[in-house]
Motif scaffolding. Structure first.
Motif: not given
Length: 106
Positions: A103-104, A41, A44
């Motif tokens: 986020d992946r 991941y 962010l």
């Protein structure tokens, strides 16, 4: 949300801010970042909350401006997140919670 990656213990130690957002104290936030990194991941960024669970408007973010590969972006975003949380903890103490946005990537 990445909750499915976390142990039940980490989920219990987190504070639910809204239906799919958790905040953690310093030590647990660092552990969560490690779990996210291990599972590909990109972090962010995140927000800081005070002990009343109010946003302090302090935050950090990661943008992949250098167009790093996914694996390098995962590593760099985790490093930046840990550095920011460590700095914040050293400067302001232990009475804060950290919301992590990820986020992946892989």
């Amino acid at each position: 949300m990445f909750g499915y990656l976390l142990t039940d213990e980490l989920k219990k130690r987190g504070i639910i801010i809204d239906s799919n957002e958790y905040a953690w104290k310093y030590e647990d936030a660092i552990v969560v970042i490690g779990v996210l990194k291990e599972n590909g991941y990109i972090i962010l960024g995140g927000d800081v909350l005070n002990e009343s669970f109010e946003y302090t408007y302090d935050n950090w973010f990661f943008e992949n401006k250098q167009k790093l590969t996914n694996i390098n972006a995962v590593r760099k975003s985790a490093k930046k997140s840990v550095q920011y949380i460590n700095w914040y903890h050293e400067k302001f103490g232990d009475n804060f919670y950290y919301v992590i946005v990820a986020d992946r990537a892989i």
